[in-house]
Structures are given as C-alpha cells and as structure tokens.
Enzyme design. Sequence first.
Site, short mmCIF file in Angstrom:
data_model
loop_
_atom_site.label_atom_id
_atom_site.label_comp_id
_atom_site.label_asym_id
_atom_site.label_seq_id
_atom_site.Cartn_x
_atom_site.Cartn_y
_atom_site.Cartn_z
N ASP A 202 -4.89 -5.90 -24.34
CA ASP A 202 -4.71 -5.70 -22.89
C ASP A 202 -3.33 -6.25 -22.53
O ASP A 202 -3.21 -7.27 -21.85
CB ASP A 202 -5.83 -6.45 -22.13
CG ASP A 202 -5.75 -6.26 -20.63
OD1 ASP A 202 -4.95 -5.43 -20.16
OD2 ASP A 202 -6.51 -6.94 -19.91
N CYS B 69 -2.16 -1.21 -18.33
CA CYS B 69 -1.77 -1.10 -16.92
C CYS B 69 -0.52 -0.24 -16.79
O CYS B 69 0.09 -0.20 -15.73
CB CYS B 69 -1.56 -2.49 -16.32
SG CYS B 69 -0.33 -3.46 -17.20
N CYS C 121 0.85 -1.21 0.00
CA CYS C 121 0.00 0.00 0.00
C CYS C 121 0.88 1.25 0.00
O CYS C 121 1.00 1.94 1.01
CB CYS C 121 -0.91 0.02 1.21
SG CYS C 121 -2.07 -1.33 1.23
N GLU D 250 -3.51 -15.65 -26.49
CA GLU D 250 -2.80 -15.55 -25.22
C GLU D 250 -1.61 -16.50 -25.26
O GLU D 250 -1.69 -17.59 -25.82
CB GLU D 250 -3.79 -15.89 -24.09
CG GLU D 250 -3.21 -16.36 -22.78
CD GLU D 250 -2.41 -15.29 -22.06
OE1 GLU D 250 -2.85 -14.13 -21.98
OE2 GLU D 250 -1.31 -15.63 -21.58
N TYR E 163 -3.90 -10.73 -25.97
CA TYR E 163 -3.48 -10.81 -24.57
C TYR E 163 -4.70 -11.13 -23.71
O TYR E 163 -5.01 -10.42 -22.75
CB TYR E 163 -2.84 -9.50 -24.10
CG TYR E 163 -1.78 -8.93 -25.00
CD1 TYR E 163 -0.44 -9.29 -24.83
CD2 TYR E 163 -2.09 -8.02 -26.01
CE1 TYR E 163 0.54 -8.76 -25.65
CE2 TYR E 163 -1.11 -7.48 -26.83
CZ TYR E 163 0.20 -7.85 -26.65
OH TYR E 163 1.17 -7.31 -27.46
N GLN F 136 -8.42 -11.47 -12.38
CA GLN F 136 -8.30 -10.09 -11.89
C GLN F 136 -8.56 -10.04 -10.38
O GLN F 136 -9.48 -10.70 -9.90
CB GLN F 136 -9.30 -9.20 -12.61
CG GLN F 136 -9.01 -9.02 -14.09
CD GLN F 136 -7.96 -7.95 -14.35
OE1 GLN F 136 -7.49 -7.28 -13.43
NE2 GLN F 136 -7.57 -7.80 -15.60
N1 SAH Z 1 -7.11 -9.61 -20.65
C1 SAH Z 1 -6.85 -10.44 -19.53
C2 SAH Z 1 -5.36 -10.56 -19.13
C3 SAH Z 1 -4.51 -9.35 -19.28
S1 SAH Z 1 -2.90 -9.52 -18.54
C4 SAH Z 1 -7.67 -9.99 -18.33
O1 SAH Z 1 -8.26 -8.92 -18.35
O2 SAH Z 1 -7.78 -10.73 -17.36
C5 SAH Z 1 -1.86 -9.68 -19.96
C6 SAH Z 1 -1.82 -11.07 -20.53
O3 SAH Z 1 -0.97 -11.07 -21.67
C7 SAH Z 1 -1.28 -12.14 -19.61
O4 SAH Z 1 -2.22 -13.17 -19.52
C8 SAH Z 1 0.01 -12.64 -20.31
O5 SAH Z 1 0.24 -14.02 -20.15
C9 SAH Z 1 -0.29 -12.32 -21.75
N2 SAH Z 1 0.86 -12.11 -22.66
C10 SAH Z 1 2.07 -11.58 -22.38
N3 SAH Z 1 2.80 -11.44 -23.50
C11 SAH Z 1 2.04 -11.91 -24.53
C12 SAH Z 1 2.24 -12.02 -25.96
N4 SAH Z 1 3.36 -11.62 -26.51
N5 SAH Z 1 1.22 -12.51 -26.69
C13 SAH Z 1 0.06 -12.90 -26.12
N6 SAH Z 1 -0.18 -12.83 -24.80
C14 SAH Z 1 0.80 -12.33 -24.01
#
Ligand code: SAH
Length: 459
Positions: free
Chosen positions: A386, A413, A86, A338, A317, A288
């Site tokens: 994402d 993020c 925190c 993913e 992603y 999440q």
């Molecule tokens: N959209 C999802 C996860 C987002 S976190 C949600 O909202 O829950 C980002 C994700 O990207 C992770 O799961 C990670 O494993 C994946 N990732 C990282 N590099 C990547 C790549 N080059 N290609 C595809 N996925 C990837």
Amino acid sequence: MSRTLPVNKNDYIDVIFEDLTHDGAGVAKVEGYPLFVPNGLPGEKAKVKIIKVNKSYGIGRLIELYEPSPYRVEIPSNEKNKYGGCQLEHISYEGQLKYKENQVRQVLARIGKLEDVAVHPIIGMNNPWHYRNKAQVPVAEKDGKLIAGFFKPRSHEIVDTNESLIQIAEVNKAVQTVKEICSKLGIPAYREETHQGVLRHIMARYGNQTGELMVVIITKTADIPHKNKMLEEIALRLPKVKSIVHNVNSKRTNVILGDKTTVLWGNEFIYDYIGDVKFAISALSFYQVNPVQTKVLYDKALEYADLTGNEKVIDAYCGIGTISLFLAQKANKVFGVEIVPEAIEDAKRNAVLNGMGNVEFAVGEAEVVIPKWYKEGNAADVLVVDPPRKGCDEALLQTILDMKPKKVVYVSCNPATLARDLRILEDGGYKTVDVQPVDMFPQTTHVEAVAKIIFNEGN
Ligand code: SAH
C-alpha cells in the site's frame, strides 16, 4: 525564435474538453497543445479566453458554456467548499464515479498495457458527503473575532467556514465550538506575517464507530491564555470529547504540527473500529480519513488475499498496521513494515489492544527490509503493498519477482504508478486478475484501487 504556439494570450477560442487534471480543471487540446481551464468538464463545448501561455501548456478561463455536461450540478452550498479540496463538487456523484473508474481503466491500458484486465465497477458511497473523520483548520482574526477555515487558492487569506460538506458533522461542530470558545476568551490568533500571536490551528478527530472525539489545540506559544476556562468550556459544550491535546509549533513553517505534544484533559487516545479491529488513535497517528470506505477497501484486500489460515503474509507500507491487523484475523502470521517509527509504535499497541499475537512489525524501508528477510530465508505466501503516490520501489518489485509469493495484493492511491508497477510484475511472470476501484474521497480527484495479482505457474 521558438516554435509558434497554436494560441496567443487574450485569444477567444471554442474548445471541447476531453479530460480533467488532477486539480479538477478541464483539459482541451488545440492542435495537440493542452489547455487547462478551471470548471470545464469532459464532453463540454465552451468558449474560453486564453489567459496564460507556457511552452508546453496554456491556461484558459471559461467564458461561455455552449453545452453543459449531463453530469454538471449546481455547487451544493457555496464556492467556499472548493477551497477545502472539493475539486469535483460541480460534477454529480454518478459523474465523479464514472470519471474515476474510466481513469483507472485508461491508465492501466496506456501505461500498463493491460487492456484486458478486469476493472470492476467502482464502489462509491451511499452518501458521498460528511465522511471525513478529521479536520485541521487554520485560524486567523477578522473584525476582532477568530475565524477558521480554508486558505483561498494561491493566497494566505482564510475564509471562515463553519460547515465543510465533506467532514462528519461532529468534526465540523468541534472546530466551530472551539473557535467560538477561544474567540470569546480573547485567545489571539497566530499571525503568519509577524510570527506573533497564539492559536495556529484547531484539529478534531472522531471515532465514527465509538463516537469518541479528540480536540487538538495547536499554538505558537507554550502557554495558552485562559487555558483552564477553555478546557472547562470545551468539555461542557462538546460532550463527546474524550481527549484534549495541546501541540506547540513555534516555528515559521507551513507544517501544521510541532514537536511538543501534551494531553491537557482526558485520555491520550481515542478509539475506533474498522470492522472488528480496534484502533487507538493519538493526535499524531496516521489514520485513514474515510472510515466507511476504509472498511470496504480492506474487505476487498482481504478477499483478494484469499487466506485459509495457513499463510505467511507481508504487509509493506503498513502505517499503523491497519491492513496487517485486518489480515491477521485470517492469516497464520503477518509481518508489517513501515518507515515511520511512531506509526510502528501505534501498530504494536494496536496488535496488543486486539490480543493478536500473530503479527510482527519492523521499522524500515520496505525495499531494504523485505529483501533482507528474503535473504534470511523468510518468504511470504501473500504480499500486500500500500505504497504512497510514487508507487513501489524497484528493489521491492525485484524482490517480489525473486520471492514469488503466490499472490500480491496492491492497494494504490495513484493509478499511474499502479499501472507502471503491474507492468513490471506482469513482465516477471505475474498476472493481474482483478482491479477494484474504491471511492475513498468523494468530491475530490483522488482515485484509490486495489488489485489482485497472482503468479502464473505456466511461465
Ligand atoms: N497501509 C496503511 C498506510 C498506507 S500509506 C493504511 O492503510 O493505513 C503509505 C505508508 O507508507 C505511509 O505510512 C508511509 O509512511 C509509508 N512509507 C513511505 N515510504 C516507505 C518505504 N520506502 N518503506 C516503508 N514504508 C514507507
């Protein structure tokens, strides 16, 4: 001789803080030389002692605060919470939101040269405490008893913490109860220095909408002494528990989870809902951590995707397919990509669980799979990304510019890489029309935002 620095070690100087670092330390500049001072807040004037000087930055200690920031608050419980991540708990929630919103604006202007883009007021939480649905807590022994909590910064010492202020009460209760049960049964804690002992971590996950609790016991050894008694007690004292899982991590490592996972009691999964979509969560699933704000974020992503039911959508992603399934409620077809195979297994299971036949998932790198799809003639009307903190790969951005989906929804993020990537898309003919920061992690420095980007037909 190197160039002389404007400050020396052990100097006392007066500064005004201008900014915060990613760790939540105050940043002041002395003739352009940055000084990082824990506990300093933007706008505050203070006396600091220089405790360390490096070539490109120095570190100071706060000695006296002349004018506290109007956003400074008493730390709610005690210093312990800080160890739990925190970093901003000494700032009022109003101040935290203002800081995060400004950061998005400033970074978009500075790195993305996007001065005019509409950054909407950040969406915060009504109650910015007790929001996390998951905890992974290291265990140690002190005075013959088990303790569990957070590591002190830059040390291996664990501080016993029964109540993290950002975890959901059920999660705190689960960790504390399992600790007490194991302690009473004399199950020894793992000791890092000697690589001996048993119990390494206690993990708890909670489905906020379903009230289902999962407990994961992480040990060094394959056996847990008094295992049956332990299971009996956990089930008795935690009536919400639906799943008790054992994970064995026998390596010398900082990584929490090991390779072997078995269900000791109850189900393999707990369930939760985000909006109307149901998710099965296993011990290892990525999910999440702030369920309330996740819904806010995904609703915004869905609004920005502006689907009519005819669109082909790509979700890059996609993790366990959370956004994909959210979009599939309104799209003709969704393709998720993913890199982690286990996440895609979860995603497929979740699609079946919701009876959604209009989603497909692929394992691979977004920057490899999506260009391949495009070459094969599969383009999307809407593309959602994402990515992790490092942002989108250049090859993916180039494919977006070639494919020209009407809309891109960017969930980010890290405002810095968002700004960098938006600039590339803008230079390729896209226009950023809305940016919505959402506070997913109150009391911490993490900043999340979702952007709507449309193809500019005029270009
Ligand atoms: N959209 C999802 C996860 C987002 S976190 C949600 O909202 O829950 C980002 C994700 O990207 C992770 O799961 C990670 O494993 C994946 N990732 C990282 N590099 C990547 C790549 N080059 N290609 C595809 N996925 C990837």
